[in-house]
Design an enzyme around this catalytic site. Sequence first.
Site, short mmCIF file in Angstrom:
data_model
loop_
_atom_site.label_atom_id
_atom_site.label_comp_id
_atom_site.label_asym_id
_atom_site.label_seq_id
_atom_site.Cartn_x
_atom_site.Cartn_y
_atom_site.Cartn_z
N ASP A 275 -9.60 9.85 12.24
CA ASP A 275 -9.79 9.46 13.64
C ASP A 275 -11.29 9.24 13.88
O ASP A 275 -12.11 10.07 13.47
CB ASP A 275 -9.26 10.55 14.57
CG ASP A 275 -9.32 10.13 16.03
OD1 ASP A 275 -8.37 9.45 16.47
OD2 ASP A 275 -10.30 10.47 16.72
N GLU B 39 -7.74 3.96 17.17
CA GLU B 39 -8.86 4.31 16.29
C GLU B 39 -8.42 5.32 15.24
O GLU B 39 -9.21 6.09 14.73
CB GLU B 39 -10.05 4.86 17.09
CG GLU B 39 -9.79 6.14 17.84
CD GLU B 39 -9.25 5.95 19.26
OE1 GLU B 39 -9.32 6.91 20.02
OE2 GLU B 39 -8.78 4.85 19.60
#
Length: 317
Positions: free
Chosen positions: A190, A233
């Site tokens: 992440d 993301e």
Amino acid sequence: MNSDKWIIKDTDEMTVMDPGKRRGEKVPAIDGKPGFSSGFTVIHGSEVDFGKHFNFSQSPILIGRDKTNSICLEDEKVSKVHCEVSFVRNRDLEQVIIKDLNSTNGTFVNGELIAQAILKSGDKIDIGDSVLRFNYKDDLEEQYHSKLFTFAATDALTGLYNRRYTINELDNQSKIARRNNRIFSLMIIDIDDFKKINDVHGHLAGDDYLKKFAFVLNRALREQDICGRIGGEEFLVILPETVLEGAVNLANRIREQIEKTELIVQGRVVKTTISAGLSQFGRHASESREILKMADMALQKAKGSGKNAIVGADDLK
């Protein structure tokens, strides 16, 4: 790893579309028709295989479930080495012959069980739960089908695999590992505080950063590793034949590289960090959903510890 892999120009690298063929080589003429090639298109089967093309430039071609075959299908009902396709030339006529290799569930051509058969353009070959269509096709048609597969399997922004393809590949890797007593590790990455990039620099800058991140990430991986964007993301990496300790070392190298990565937007430097959670098949779980859950729990611990961190599922105990 080849640094341009993340920019998907076609699907040769992704799908082993052309067994034995190198870029730039001409496909042999079939039945005296230069510029035409022969091959299979998967028209029914697992979501990982569906839509793939396999062009022939050598003979014989082995088809089966085992990775050593020229054409490997992710189908448990397909035998390890299921059938063979070969070219037989008789004077000026070249025939394409398919032969069953004592497979468990048999080989069918247009619904008929065969030991051996001559293939004609448009024939449908059933093996296991997969159906392949045999065709002669020209370069334009080949490019068209290649682009269809690319659109279906990849993320348009980064060129990585998309969520659907990556999760299906995780399911397949779990089946292979369970069946053959193999291992693999999973990494969920992440990008820390990615929202700030969008808020401060705009969404175009965010898109540019995602592209650059995908390039750095894929450059650090091996050819056999599978990498996909599974969220805005968030990225999932499948590392075959890799123990947790090796995966953690790799994740830390990627983390260090991202720390040094800069993107210049209107004269301003854009930088961020990453956090990652990792798990190992068989060590932490033996089902795809559970192994994914363990990696995600490790990621949440990494994020909660101050970010810019790597956590393995061993640390959850």
